[in-house]
Design an enzyme around this catalytic site. Structure first.
Site, PDB file in Angstrom:
ATOM      1  N   VAL A  55       0.679  -1.053   0.010  1.00 29.97           N
ATOM      2  CA  VAL A  55       0.084   0.003  -0.227  1.00 29.97           C
ATOM      3  C   VAL A  55       0.930   1.128  -0.034  1.00 29.97           C
ATOM      4  O   VAL A  55       1.971   1.093   0.592  1.00 29.97           O
ATOM      5  CB  VAL A  55      -0.881  -0.085   1.135  1.00 29.97           C
ATOM      6  CG1 VAL A  55      -1.715   1.309   1.191  1.00 29.97           C
ATOM      7  CG2 VAL A  55      -1.737  -1.382   1.380  1.00 29.97           C
ATOM      8  N   CYS A  56       0.631   2.192  -0.620  1.00 32.95           N
ATOM      9  CA  CYS A  56       1.281   3.486  -0.505  1.00 32.95           C
ATOM     10  C   CYS A  56       2.933   3.242  -1.010  1.00 32.95           C
ATOM     11  O   CYS A  56       3.034   2.586  -1.977  1.00 32.95           O
ATOM     12  CB  CYS A  56       0.831   4.210   0.727  1.00 32.95           C
ATOM     13  SG  CYS A  56       1.223   5.975   1.061  1.00 32.95           S
ATOM     14  N   THR A  57       3.551   4.222  -0.262  1.00 35.69           N
ATOM     15  CA  THR A  57       5.217   3.812  -0.738  1.00 35.69           C
ATOM     16  C   THR A  57       5.712   2.506  -0.216  1.00 35.69           C
ATOM     17  O   THR A  57       6.795   2.281  -0.277  1.00 35.69           O
ATOM     18  CB  THR A  57       5.864   4.976  -0.082  1.00 35.69           C
ATOM     19  OG1 THR A  57       5.430   5.061   1.255  1.00 35.69           O
ATOM     20  CG2 THR A  57       5.398   6.451  -0.861  1.00 35.69           C
TER      21      THR A  57
END
Lengths: 215, 215
Positions: B99-101
């Site tokens: 998820v995300c970075t």
């Protein structure tokens, strides 16, 4: 602004982490997790352990109070230290808020009498037992009380309150930072849109976990 | 099914708690939070402390691996114990996810070469530096890799994977249990819908927190 988020054993993590992720990013805002009994507080699913160092007494005058739901809510319905603290801080809070069945705790503490409020769909009707008026909406604001529907609804509530308190642009900026442009792969998130078979299965699952019918 | 969710100092809590709330409710599924250094792991905002008792070595063969993002991601980009573990468990995992970075960590570990992947909008372009093909979508599935966009996108990813793995009805039932019928009060959650002024403010805020430009 100080935001106090109450944790108790058997809390549902997304109930609190959703709004936390919004509120924790607001300018000039400090969030503190509090518990009646500080120490390790374990969630409903039993595998997330949060180390809470702050007791209710340590936070006598938060600007915002938030309490989430979860099966552990059933153990927080009797009058006692938590209810007394909720009543006390509510006298000076800017917002007293809940997610999911957290509204039943606020209601049991006597705070939602005559107020419109929401809760998890499986628990909504119980609000009436405590003098609140159940309202089948995702977020309900009545006076300085804000209540959200089940689990994931706390994100929507927190963004709404951020807008009311600090302006639309502050809320929008946080929305973009958390990239909250939801694209659920299914349309089964509410009683109105879920097929009857899904409603039956979800109701059964919740009843197994929470024999009193409160999600 | 065993799901291993990796935590590290400076993680963004909703990145992992969103998908956790879905995956933790799937039938026959055990979720375990793991860390390179077990003990108290503190999030990016500095006020959520998770007690992680399980080390990477304790979980040699998870069916699903999930790693989230957050400013702490910058400290997880060098080869070392975490990358070695990610490469090892990836050989047998059913799904390797981020998820995300978190996708930058998977990519830096060498796992996304030639794969389409997504990330937080502020970090998406960096994926190319590690041989992945940035794809501006909320959820990207390529082979047994699933990546989600910023912070809140993990909920959508987890529901998608639940459907792929266990069938649409299982995913829909969890969606209803967590009442995931989002109603954001604003339409500023993506670069495409946010007003330019909001994009500018969010970019500035992220740059302050994460001087390397990674959200």
């Amino acid at each position: 602004m100080q935001v106090a988020i109450v944790l108790y054993p058997g809390f549902t993590s997304l109930d609190v982490i959703g709004p936390y992720e919004v509120m924790g990013r607001l300018p000039g805002t400090e969030v503190v997790f509090v518990a009646e009994r500080p120490g390790i507080v374990v969630n409903d699913l039993g595998n997330l352990s949060v180390d809470v160092v702050t007791s209710l007494a340590d936070v006598p005058k938060p600007d915002v109070v938030l309490i989430g739901g979860g099966p552990g809510q059933a153990q927080q319905m009797s009058d006692g230290a938590l209810h007394a603290w909720l009543r006390r801080v509510d006298r000076t809070s800017v917002w007293t808020t809940s997610v999911c069945t957290g509204s039943l705790i606020l209601a049991a503490a006597g705070l939602l009498k005559g107020r419109r409020a929401t809760s998890h769909w499986a628990a909504l009707d119980h609000l009436g037992e405590f003098g609140a008026t159940p309202s089948k909406e995702r977020v309900v604001v009545d006076g300085h009380y804000a209540t959200a529907a089940g689990v994931s609804a706390g994100i929507d509530m927190a963004l709404s309150l951020a807008g009311l308190q600090l302006g639309d642009d502050v809320a929008r900026t946080v929305q973009l930072i958390i990239e909250y442009a939801p694209q659920p792969p299914y349309d089964a998130g509410s009683l109105e849109t879920a097929p009857p078979e899904i409603v039956r299965m979800a109701t059964e699952r919740l009843a197994q976990r929470f024999p009193d019918g409160r999600g």
